[in-house]
Design an enzyme around this catalytic site. Structure first.
Site, PDB file in Angstrom:
ATOM      1  CB  SER A  60      -0.916   0.003   1.226  1.00  0.00           C
ATOM      2  OG  SER A  60      -1.801  -1.083   1.189  1.00  0.00           O
ATOM      3  N   GLY A 112      -5.581  -3.751  -7.980  1.00  0.00           N
ATOM      4  CA  GLY A 112      -6.546  -2.700  -7.728  1.00  0.00           C
ATOM      5  C   GLY A 112      -5.905  -1.336  -7.615  1.00  0.00           C
ATOM      6  CB  SER A 169     -12.482  -0.542  -2.863  1.00  0.00           C
ATOM      7  OG  SER A 169     -11.077  -0.398  -2.705  1.00  0.00           O
ATOM      8  CD  GLU A 173      -5.979  -7.015   1.332  1.00  0.00           C
ATOM      9  OE1 GLU A 173      -5.491  -8.143   1.135  1.00  0.00           O
ATOM     10  OE2 GLU A 173      -6.557  -6.362   0.438  1.00  0.00           O
ATOM     11  CE  LYS A 217      -2.979  -8.415  -5.786  1.00  0.00           C
ATOM     12  NZ  LYS A 217      -3.072  -7.630  -7.034  1.00  0.00           N
TER      13      LYS A 217
END
EC number: 2.5.1.19
Length: 418
Positions: free
Chosen positions: A24, A92, A163, A306, A403
């Site tokens: 993030s 995303g 989201s 998450e 990822k």
């Protein structure tokens, strides 16, 4: 696709793990560096599929990258963004953070991605961008942004209940809009709100006026974004995967833990505590110890969705029933995680059913067998955690973990002692 049998712990899992940088924070740092008024150097940035795709997307728009021998990278913003073709993969952050930058370019930018990404929601972000003055064709991948070199900004209202990235994606670029942006949310509660806090904090660190101005409203003032060298802190959700290994194995696992963070640190540690872990914090580190027994618990993961996959895997081995709530929106993540967990845990023998906003889990005798990852790193993490105490759990693709971690399998096997 690379099959992988999750190692089963032969005894207590003990050790320490160096966890890569936060996905993030890395994504936001790349975007803000691309928008800044000069070059920025990033230290400890995550190197994984999502962040490589982010670099590729920003490079397409004209951002320059220089990699250094010490592992740091210098990001140089262009004089003006240029249009191009952006591949978001399954990320995303790219499909929601990069379109506002493309709107600042002069020309047309096409966004495409993995087949699975085409069902991930992005319409609220695009609606907000259109309200700010951009022209967009499409409401899901693939879509096209027609940039004019500037975005008016002003005021926009969106439904961000799917989201928090819809909010962050608009706020990150808003200082470069002519009028800045006042953004309102209308709808059910915004999930993962600490991620919005991270966005606002990183904007303020770069001299931008950015604040929450109401229970569901945010304001970013127009103006320059200062270039800033940044050290990326560890990804605490990825850290939680390794800390979780202590619980069912009566082990003790230590990771670096920032003293001050806007990640959902307290929620993460609170979940591990509720599941039976003993959490010990020392200067710059956290150790979680387990007793070999996972406790059944009712977990509200609204602020840390998450964690759902690893929490569900732990609850399937618990000493009593458990539940997870506050995570309805993860049906729109890399896959429908609630459906995937219900399917995979049920096939291994657990009693699992979906609720309106989560899962109810009844532990039952479990057996090894195939574990679908659904091209989703968190589903792969769940399979690894389950495999600690259930021999023969075979993931259909351990490559899904790249990822967010380039060598999850190596780190995991090294910790477990496989």
């Amino acid at each position: 696709m690379t099959r992988w049998v999750a190692p089963t712990a032969a005894g207590p899992v003990r050790g320490s793990v160096i966890v890569p940088g936060s996905k993030s924070a890395t994504a936001r740092a790349h975007v803000l560096a691309a928008l800044a008024d000069g070059p920025s150097r990033l230290v400890g940035a995550l190197d994984a599929r999502d962040t490589r795709l982010m670099r590729g997307a920003l490079a397409t728009l004209g951002v320059g990258y220089t990699d250094h021998d010490d592992g740091t990278v210098t990001v140089t913003p262009p004089d003006a963004f240029r249009p191009g073709a952006v591949d978001v993969g399954l990320a995303g952050t790219i499909m929601r953070f990069v379109p506002p930058l493309a709107a600042l370019a002069e020309g047309t930018t096409a966004f495409t991605g993995d087949r699975e990404a085409e069902v991930r929601p992005v319409a609220p972000l695009l609606d907000g961008l259109a309200q700010a003055g951009a022209r967009i064709d499409g409401r899901a991948l693939p879509f096209t942004v027609h940039g004019t070199g500037s975005v008016r900004g002003g005021e926009a209202t969106i439904d961000a209940s799917g989201s928090s990235q819809f909010v962050s994606g608009l706020l990150l670029s808003a200082a470069r809009f002519d009028e800045g942006l006042t953004l309102h949310h209308r709808g059910e509660a915004v999930p993962s709100r600490p991620h919005i806090g991270l966005t606002l904090a990183m904007l303020r660190d770069r001299g931008v006026g950015a604040e929450e101005v109401g229970p569901a409203s945010w304001r970013v003032e127009p103006g320059p974004i200062d270039a800033r060298d940044e050290t990326i802190e560890p990804d605490l959700v990825n850290a939680a995967v390794f800390l979780a290994a202590a619980l069912p194995t009566a082990g003790a696992v230590t990771v670096a833990w920032p003293r001050h963070t806007v990640q959902a640190a307290d929620t993460i540690l609170g979940v591990l505590d509720a599941l039976g872990g003993v959490v010990t914090r020392t200067d710059g580190y956290v150790t979680v110890s387990g007793t070999g027994r996972v406790k059944g618990a009712d977990l509200d993961l609204t602020d840390a969705s998450e964690l759902t996959c690893i929490a569900a895997a732990l609850l399937a081995t618990a000493d009593g029933p458990g539940s997870i709530r506050g995570v309805a929106h993860i049906r729109g993540h890399e896959t429908d995680r609630l459906a995937a967990l219900e399917t995979e845990l049920s096939q291994r023998g657990a009693g699992v059913h979906q609720t309106a906003d989560g899962l109810a889990i009844e532990p039952r005798p479990l057996a090894g067998g195939a574990w679908g990852t659904y091209a989703d790193h968190r589903m792969a993490h769940a399979g690894a955690v389950l495999g600690l105490s259930v021999p023969g759990v075979e993931l259909d693709d351990i490559g899904a973990t790249t990822k967010t971690m380039a060598d999850f399998a190596g780190l995991w096997s090294g910790l477990v002692g496989a």
